[in-house]
Write an enzyme that holds these catalytic residues in place. Structure first.
Site, PDB file in Angstrom:
ATOM      1  N   ASP A   3       0.836  -1.212   0.000  1.00 55.78           N
ATOM      2  CA  ASP A   3       0.000   0.000   0.000  1.00 55.78           C
ATOM      3  C   ASP A   3       0.871   1.263   0.000  1.00 55.78           C
ATOM      4  O   ASP A   3       2.069   1.226   0.308  1.00 55.78           O
ATOM      5  CB  ASP A   3      -0.896  -0.036   1.254  1.00 55.78           C
ATOM      6  CG  ASP A   3      -2.248   0.637   1.048  1.00 55.78           C
ATOM      7  OD1 ASP A   3      -2.364   1.437   0.099  1.00 55.78           O
ATOM      8  OD2 ASP A   3      -3.159   0.375   1.845  1.00 55.78           O
TER       9      ASP A   3
ATOM     10  N   ASP B 270     -10.812   1.996  -3.555  1.00 53.30           N
ATOM     11  CA  ASP B 270     -11.387   1.655  -2.250  1.00 53.30           C
ATOM     12  C   ASP B 270     -12.906   1.612  -2.316  1.00 53.30           C
ATOM     13  O   ASP B 270     -13.556   1.088  -1.417  1.00 53.30           O
ATOM     14  CB  ASP B 270     -10.946   2.685  -1.195  1.00 53.30           C
ATOM     15  CG  ASP B 270      -9.610   2.314  -0.579  1.00 53.30           C
ATOM     16  OD1 ASP B 270      -9.090   1.224  -0.880  1.00 53.30           O
ATOM     17  OD2 ASP B 270      -9.081   3.121   0.218  1.00 53.30           O
TER      18      ASP B 270
END
Ligand code: DGJ
Length: 720
Positions: free
Chosen positions: A473, A541
């Site tokens: 990430d 997301d």
């Protein structure tokens, strides 16, 4: 692909499948003489006429420039901006020579202490890679004793450089390539923009006269813009028409500038870095830009996308031929509430519904129980994993699933042991506040000790645990980028990205069975540069299936399905409170690399059973969806019913989606693409037989379950 050099005309002809790219020296300047349909070698010399006869001298200077310069009356924003020590600006093109090695063409130029090389490689996919390198060399031999090690921008072996020596050149812009389009009546720009949780929105707008800039000043590719662009004359459709398109293999900040002159000529220049950066080269140093790729296709927007997909799969991505496993990810299921005993029930349920890989997301390490602390302290939290990760990994492997784990190696919370020990390891500037976003700061990988630390703990994590997959990430854009005391602090913008690429490569080499998912707070770092180093990417997301129809449509313009992670999560959606059926959510997610991200411990028996059926069905679709050729059927902006068709050999899979529609809005049937009328197709789920002609005329026999937010999947096999 063949490269033919005409010494008399000083032209280089790169010939590909149905296309030609011709670069030539005109008035001493390297110019693109043609980029488009294939032409015979004999016609190449005649191409210079178009440039010489350009109506305006302004256009004549800019049209076709392989890199827009800044010498003399060249007023468009330059691709290459530099200053010599005596204050003179720009690069004067003095042709030196060229070299052809296999399919790599390099054309060399010199000016004062600089040697500039333009590089070309045309692929069998029709994609042309271009990049440039600039070498600084003092006229006298350097004092070898005074040399120190420095890292080359392109990650190649370091060169001896005197960092204390006077710079030979100051750079403020060095694009990879400039491209010129044919002279058309009109131009339309397609590009991808958005924001966090709304990435990949396709915009199609007229290109205005003037300069249109897209880019990122955030340190990463960004959620807001992607370097992929496409241009047509306003008449191309999904299935027909000429489309030119470019992309940039760079995962840091970047700029692509499109210039449309008043006389109607269009050029594109693009490269790494944003406006305002400044860095220098010293004796012996070479600066190499990232690759910019260009594609010409006569096959409409769909044809352009398919060519990009094929190219990225065949020549960029590391493991495209592998079936990506169906994974479970813990993030939306439990967020930071990660602990061994809480993961174990999820492990059994994920295995029960058919998941093939279990990924523990954020929250497993250090004091990371919220996003306020612990980032940077990469050992398992002893309260949550009292015996380390081993027992959970064993439990996952015992089910037959693979094990994956979340990491964010480029960041730290100030509230971490790492930051307390090394406050100087983050990107920062003297006397400036260090802006925190999500309570975190960005580590400076341009410092060798930071990159070494990152490799050491990642290598230890992978060596000491049986880990199959890293979700990597990168959750915040960069601010206050710098390195106090460094002579060239803006290099941090470039060096960090190069170091991340190098780190991933080294980890892959040391742990060849480990796969990596690229993630940046969703889809904030997806580009051909990152796709060379990761196996798949987190798309957004936003996992609401309704929004995902458009997000996946946009993503598919530039990037292949095999790279696109698609999760099914709980409803209502955390982003827009929308409620949709399990079937719709699964079927939308089945158009990518399927993953499950819901809290399975709260699912009913009936839901778990239904989920298992969807996962099993996806596995039957997977070879076609992940490895097939994609055709988009309809545009979700324009029509409530759209679909994605995948073709592989004699198999077709169509995934169709129905978003809300209103009365008096026509609802045309969805028709397949590229099916011969006299072919016959077996519906593999019902056993029905269909003529190609019937499918083309009447449309696909989709089995809708309801009204809005509905979906259908059709699997067809050609039998005649
Ligand atoms: C952002 C990612 O996109 C999410 O999937 C999740 O991994 C969080 N970061 C964890 O902090």
């Amino acid at each position: 692909m063949p490269i033919r050099f005409d010494e008399a005309a000083l032209t280089w002809h790169l010939a590909g499948p149905g296309l030609s790219y011709v670069v030539g020296l005109q008035g001493g300047l390297p110019r693109q003489l043609h980029w488009g349909p294939a032409i015979p070698d004999e016609a190449v010399a005649s191409l210079a006429v178009e440039w010489r006869e350009a109506y305006s001298w302004d256009d004549r200077l800019h049209t076709g420039a392989e890199l827009l310069g800044e010498l003399g009356p060249q007023f468009a924003t330059p691709s290459l901006q530099l200053r010599h020590p005596d204050g003179a600006k720009g690069f004067a093109w003095n042709y030196a020579d060229h070299s052809i090695e296999g399919d790599h063409l390099a054309i060399h130029f010199t000016d004062r202490t600089l040697a500039l090389t333009l590089h070309y490689r045309l692929w069998d996919t029709g994609v042309l890679d271009r990049w440039a390198s600039l070498e600084a060399a003092a006229p006298v031999e350097p004092d070898a004793a005074a040399s120190v090690e420095s890292t080359r921008f392109d990650g190649a072996p370091s060169v001896a450089t005197r960092l204390d020596a006077a710079p030979l050149v100051e750079l403020t812009r060095f694009d990879s390539a400039a491209w010129t389009l044919p002279h058309w009546d009109d131009y339309r720009l397609s590009h991808l923009s958005g924001e966090w949780a709304a990435e990949w929105q396709l915009r199609r707008v007229p290109l205005p006269v003037g300069e249109t800039a897209i880019g990122s000043r955030r340190g990463g590719t960004s959620h807001q813009a992607n370097p992929w662009v496409a241009l047509d004359d306003g008449t191309a459709t999904e299935t027909a028409g000429t489309v030119y398109s470019t992309n940039l293999a760079w995962s840091g900040s970047w700029r692509v500038l499109l210039r449309r002159s008043a006389q109607g000529r269009v050029s594109i220049t693009g490269g790494a870095g944003h406006e305002g950066l400044r860095w220098t080269l010293r004796d012996g140093e070479t600066w190499t830009t990232p690759v910019a790729s260009g594609l010409f296709t006569p096959g409409g927007f769909g044809g352009a996308s398919r060519a990009w997909h094929e190219h990225l799969r065949r020549h960029v991505m590391p493991t495209p031929e592998e079936d990506a496993p169906v994974l479970f990810n813990s993030w939306e299921a439990v967020f930071f509430d990660v602990a061994e005993e809480k993961q174990l029930p999820l492990v059994s349920l994920a295995a029960r519904i058919g998941c093939e890989q279990f990924v523990v997301d954020d929250g497993w390490f250090g004091a990371r129980v919220t996003d306020h602390a612990g980032l940077g302290d990469w050992s398992p939290n002893p309260d949550r994993f009292p015996k380390g990760l081993g027992p959970l990994i064993d439990a996952v492997h015992a089910t037959g699933m693979k094990f994956g784990i979340w990491v964010e190696p480029e960041m730290c919370n100030p509230d971490s042991d790492l930051y307390r020990a090394h406050p100087d390891w983050v990107l920062h500037q003297a006397g400036r506040d260090r802006t925190e976003l999500r309570q975190q700061l960005v580590l400076d990988y341009g410092r060798p000790e930071v990159a070494a630390w990152a490799f050491a703990w990642l290598d230890e994590l992978l060596s000491g645990n049986d880990i199959d997959y890293l979700k990597w990430d990168h959750n915040r854009p960069w601010t206050e980028v710098g390195r106090p005391g460094h002579a060239d602090p803006d290099r941090a913008w470039f060096e960090h990205v190069e170091a991340v690429y190098a780190l991933k490569e080294r980890l892959r080499a040391e742990h060849p069975n480990v796969r990596i998912e690229g993630c940046a707070g969703g889809g904030g770092r997806v580009d051909p540069g990152m796709l060379r180093h990761v196996d798949q990417v987190w798309t957004s997301d936003n996992t609401d299936a309704g929004d995902r129809v458009a997000i996946q449509y946009g993503f598919s313009q530039a990037y292949p399905t095999r790279a696109m992670d698609t999760w099914i999560t709980d409803e209502p959606s955390g982003f827009n409170r929308r409620t949709t059926s399990l079937r719709f959510r699964f079927q939308v997610a089945s158009a990518g690399v399927l993953a499950v991200g819901g809290n399975l411990t709260e699912w009913t028996e009936a839901e778990l059973e239904e989920a298992a059926e969807h996962v099993a069905h996806y596995k039957r679709l997977r070879p076609v969806v992940q490895h097939g050729v994609q055709h988009r059927l309809g545009d979700p902006e324009a029509s409530p019913v759209t679909g994605v068709q995948y073709v592989r050999g004699d198999q077709i899979a169509v995934l169709a989606f129905k978003t809300p529609w209103h009365c008096n809005r026509p609802l045309a049937p969805l028709r397949p693409e590229g099916i011969a009328s006299d072919s016959r197709w077996l519906d593999e789920d019902t056993g029905d037989l269909h003529w190609g002609a019937t499918l083309n005329v009447l449309g696909l026999p989709l089995r809708w379950a309801g009204a809005d937010w509905d979906s259908a999947i059709l699997r067809l096999r050609r039998v005649e």
